[in-house]
Design a protein around this motif. Structure first.
Motif, PDB file in Angstrom:
ATOM      1  N   PHE A  14      37.623  24.634 -19.384  1.00 53.01           N
ATOM      2  CA  PHE A  14      39.041  24.922 -18.669  1.00 53.01           C
ATOM      3  C   PHE A  14      39.445  23.636 -17.725  1.00 53.01           C
ATOM      4  CE2 PHE A  14      36.680  29.190 -18.772  1.00 53.01           C
ATOM      5  CZ  PHE A  14      37.138  29.365 -19.981  1.00 53.01           C
ATOM      6  N   ALA A  67      29.876  31.340 -12.668  1.00 53.13           N
ATOM      7  CA  ALA A  67      29.317  31.947 -13.803  1.00 53.13           C
ATOM      8  C   ALA A  67      29.076  30.965 -15.003  1.00 53.13           C
ATOM      9  CB  ALA A  67      29.881  33.207 -14.233  1.00 53.13           C
ATOM     10  N   GLY A  68      28.698  29.576 -14.754  1.00 51.04           N
ATOM     11  CA  GLY A  68      28.479  28.679 -15.900  1.00 51.04           C
ATOM     12  C   GLY A  68      29.492  27.846 -16.356  1.00 51.04           C
ATOM     13  N   PHE A  69      30.745  28.415 -15.789  1.00 47.65           N
ATOM     14  CA  PHE A  69      32.030  27.552 -16.155  1.00 47.65           C
ATOM     15  C   PHE A  69      32.800  26.834 -15.188  1.00 47.65           C
ATOM     16  CE2 PHE A  69      31.416  30.637 -19.567  1.00 47.65           C
ATOM     17  CZ  PHE A  69      31.991  30.063 -20.740  1.00 47.65           C
ATOM     18  N   SER A  73      25.030  32.837 -16.887  1.00 47.38           N
ATOM     19  CA  SER A  73      26.457  32.697 -17.433  1.00 47.38           C
ATOM     20  C   SER A  73      26.419  33.369 -18.765  1.00 47.38           C
ATOM     21  CB  SER A  73      26.502  31.135 -17.799  1.00 47.38           C
ATOM     22  OG  SER A  73      27.448  30.926 -18.679  1.00 47.38           O
ATOM     23  N   PRO A  74      27.786  33.817 -19.366  1.00 48.92           N
ATOM     24  CA  PRO A  74      27.947  34.516 -20.492  1.00 48.92           C
ATOM     25  C   PRO A  74      27.392  33.745 -21.660  1.00 48.92           C
ATOM     26  CG  PRO A  74      29.826  34.151 -19.304  1.00 48.92           C
ATOM     27  CD  PRO A  74      29.076  33.707 -18.396  1.00 48.92           C
ATOM     28  N   ILE A  75      27.414  32.485 -21.659  1.00 51.29           N
ATOM     29  CA  ILE A  75      26.810  31.436 -22.437  1.00 51.29           C
ATOM     30  C   ILE A  75      25.520  31.859 -22.902  1.00 51.29           C
ATOM     31  CG2 ILE A  75      26.419  29.264 -23.031  1.00 51.29           C
ATOM     32  CD1 ILE A  75      29.504  29.807 -23.699  1.00 51.29           C
ATOM     33  N   PRO A 104      37.740  34.239 -17.901  1.00 48.16           N
ATOM     34  CA  PRO A 104      37.882  33.234 -18.976  1.00 48.16           C
ATOM     35  C   PRO A 104      36.726  32.858 -19.726  1.00 48.16           C
ATOM     36  CG  PRO A 104      39.246  32.658 -16.750  1.00 48.16           C
ATOM     37  CD  PRO A 104      38.337  34.007 -16.836  1.00 48.16           C
ATOM     38  N   GLY A 105      35.587  32.786 -18.822  1.00 48.79           N
ATOM     39  CA  GLY A 105      34.092  32.519 -19.583  1.00 48.79           C
ATOM     40  C   GLY A 105      33.772  33.699 -20.252  1.00 48.79           C
ATOM     41  N   ALA A 121      35.675  32.903 -23.424  1.00 54.68           N
ATOM     42  CA  ALA A 121      35.144  31.645 -24.126  1.00 54.68           C
ATOM     43  C   ALA A 121      33.836  32.164 -24.779  1.00 54.68           C
ATOM     44  CB  ALA A 121      34.972  30.750 -23.045  1.00 54.68           C
ATOM     45  N   CYS A 122      32.852  32.864 -24.451  1.00 53.85           N
ATOM     46  CA  CYS A 122      31.875  33.496 -25.037  1.00 53.85           C
ATOM     47  C   CYS A 122      32.157  33.975 -26.388  1.00 53.85           C
ATOM     48  CB  CYS A 122      31.133  34.445 -24.178  1.00 53.85           C
ATOM     49  SG  CYS A 122      30.392  33.718 -23.031  1.00 53.85           S
ATOM     50  N   GLN A 179      34.755  33.663 -28.083  1.00 56.35           N
ATOM     51  CA  GLN A 179      35.172  32.399 -28.860  1.00 56.35           C
ATOM     52  C   GLN A 179      33.885  31.659 -29.504  1.00 56.35           C
ATOM     53  OE1 GLN A 179      37.379  29.343 -26.799  1.00 56.35           O
ATOM     54  NE2 GLN A 179      38.518  28.964 -28.430  1.00 56.35           N
ATOM     55  N   ALA A 180      32.961  31.356 -28.780  1.00 58.74           N
ATOM     56  CA  ALA A 180      31.608  30.807 -28.978  1.00 58.74           C
ATOM     57  C   ALA A 180      30.855  31.576 -30.142  1.00 58.74           C
ATOM     58  CB  ALA A 180      30.951  30.507 -27.964  1.00 58.74           C
ATOM     59  N   ALA A 227      42.352  27.982 -18.706  1.00 55.55           N
ATOM     60  CA  ALA A 227      41.704  29.348 -18.429  1.00 55.55           C
ATOM     61  C   ALA A 227      42.640  30.404 -18.923  1.00 55.55           C
ATOM     62  CB  ALA A 227      41.224  29.586 -17.120  1.00 55.55           C
ATOM     63  N   VAL A 271      42.972  30.947 -22.863  1.00 54.62           N
ATOM     64  CA  VAL A 271      41.743  31.411 -23.386  1.00 54.62           C
ATOM     65  C   VAL A 271      41.526  32.848 -23.193  1.00 54.62           C
ATOM     66  CG1 VAL A 271      39.172  31.578 -23.668  1.00 54.62           C
ATOM     67  CG2 VAL A 271      40.336  29.627 -23.599  1.00 54.62           C
TER      68      VAL A 271
END
Ligand code: SF4
Lengths: 74, 362
Positions: free
Chosen positions: A32, A46-48, B118-120, B146-147, B150-151, B153-154, B260, B263
């Motif tokens: 982002f 949260a990691g982003f 993280s969601p990743i 957004p995160g 993005a997950c 998406q991943a 962000a 996404v």
């Protein structure tokens, strides 16, 4: 869980990057951030990375983040 | 505003005095962010302010607004031997509608529950456990959405078939509208959540002054940010001129973060869902778009639930609307403590009851 912390980007590999400060190293994602660069300060949630911080402001925020994190961990 | 922040950092007492000198009638100001809740309690800002200025906490803690009904559904999933629940740490001790039942309790009995940062990490977990169904609990507001998107998406890019998100994402604006529509609404200004605003921009909160003539300020997270923001709201009230002011310009732009937002928009859409205490809020939740149904745990596991009455005696629903101070809950500090919580407001590190308990704000 809404806690967001400022980190400095130390390496980038596509959407993945590493952010650092005070000896904390975290794998982060920079999806982002437009044209992220090593040395940029970003707010990480949260990691982003959710936004870039101006350098002169980042230091003050880092000090503040230490406070808030201490509060949440204490 | 930056130089004002510097001034406030150097001499916070001057700002407290300025607020006092305005001699406002009793005003209620509400923050809508768990990190603000904690920062206010930790710095003792309530106690510093003159008695006519009351700071209330609104529905700003994502764990706290998650209804017990949904936690019950998550607990049912956690009971399945083929499922691994991946979640942020705050969720694991939140009780469902039966006291004592939580993800932590189920994990102790052998359910597979993993805390992720993280969601990743949840996507990684799915890759490393191809024989299990990994269900990520997608709680949070616009900062987290957004995160989460993005997950998906991943996971789609990796072709994963064992990864789903349980969407419990919420958006702030519909909740504020619901609060404002309540006949008992009595808030004269909002401290808007800085990190939600990073994503949705000043634009996301302009409706407050423009439609409702309610003063609004986007606030950062240092004690001085919050104090200055309280001052800014008081000044607007004094002048009778409600507007959107951005105190957190070092991170928040007028339009937010376009990457962000893009996404989010590609993977998520606004729908109604249940909020704890506030009931069903039209458009107050973000769900996966139909094209990504394969990654939606609600669809994969046919989740259905109905709202039911909370019989536990927990008043979180009133607390998150600013209608009840934590200490006014009969269970506060007696039956209900962070070590043995009744409701999410006491569980989450950002919950209003937890903050009040920890910093003895009573
Ligand atoms: S003190 Fe406990 S029981 Fe009362 S509202 Fe807060 S979390 Fe619920």
């Amino acid at each position: 869980m809404c806690l967001a912390i400022p980190l400095k980007i130390t390496s980038i590999n596509g959407p993945d990057a590493v952010g650092e400060r005070d000896g904390i190293r975290r794998k982060i994602r920079v999806d982002f951030i437009k044209e992220p660069k090593v040395g940029d300060y970003v707010i990480v949630h949260a990691g982003f990375a959710i936004e870039r911080l101006r350098k002169e402001q980042a230091e003050a925020d880092i000090a503040a983040a230490r406070e808030v994190e201490n509060a949440l961990r204490a | 505003m930056l130089s004002e922040l510097e001034a406030c950092r150097r001499h916070p007492e001057i700002y407290i005095e300025k607020i006092r000198e305005m001699n406002l009638p009793e005003v209620n100001l509400m923050e809508v962010c768990g990190t603000h809740t904690m920062a206010i309690a930790k710095a003792g800002i309530r106690q510093m302010l003159p008695a006519n200025i009351r700071l209330l906490s609104g529905p700003g803690c994502p764990v706290c607004v998650t209804p017990a009904e949904l936690i019950d559904e998550v607990l049912k999933l956690a009971a399945r031997p083929d499922v691994i629940i991946a979640t942020y740490g705050d969720m694991i001790r939140v009780p469902g509608s039966v006291r004592g039942r939580s993800l932590a309790a189920m994990r102790a009995k052998g359910s597979r529950v993993k805390v992720v940062y993280s969601p990743i990490d949840a996507v990684e977990l799915a890759k490393n456990n191809p024989d299990s169904e990994v269900v990520f609990l997608g709680v949070g507001f616009e900062t987290t959405a957004p995160g989460t998107a993005a997950c998906v998406q991943a996971a789609a890019a990796e072709g994963l078939t064992n990864f789903t998100v349980f969407p419990m994402l919420k958006t702030v604006e519909p909740a504020l509208r619901a609060l404002i529509a309540d006949p008992g609404f009595n808030v004269q200004g909002f401290l808007c959540p800085g990190h939600v605003a990073v994503i949705i921009g000043e634009a996301g909160f302009r409706f407050l002054p423009e439609e409702f003539r309610i003063p609004a300020v986007i606030a950062g997270f240092e004690p001085e940010d919050i104090l200055l923001s309280v001052y800014v709201l008081c000044r607007q009230i004094k002048e009778g001129c409600p507007r959107m002011e951005n105190e957190y310009t070092r991170a928040v732009s007028p339009e937010g973060n376009p990457l962000a937002l893009a996404v989010m928009d590609r993977f998520l859409k606004a729908e109604s869902d249940l909020w704890r205490g506030l009931g069903e809020i039209p458009g107050g939740a973000l769900m996966l778009r139909d094209e990504y149904a394969a990654f939606d745990a609600r669809k994969r596991f046919h989740i259905q639930y109905e709202a039911h009455e909370d019989k536990s005696g927990c008043r979180c629903g009133d607390v998150i609307q600013g209608k009840l101070a934590p200490a006014a809950c009969p269970l506060f500090g007696k039956a209900c403590t962070p070590a043995d919580p009744f409701g999410p407001c006491m569980v989450s590190s950002e919950g209003t009851c937890a903050a009040a308990f920890k910093y003895q704000e009573v």
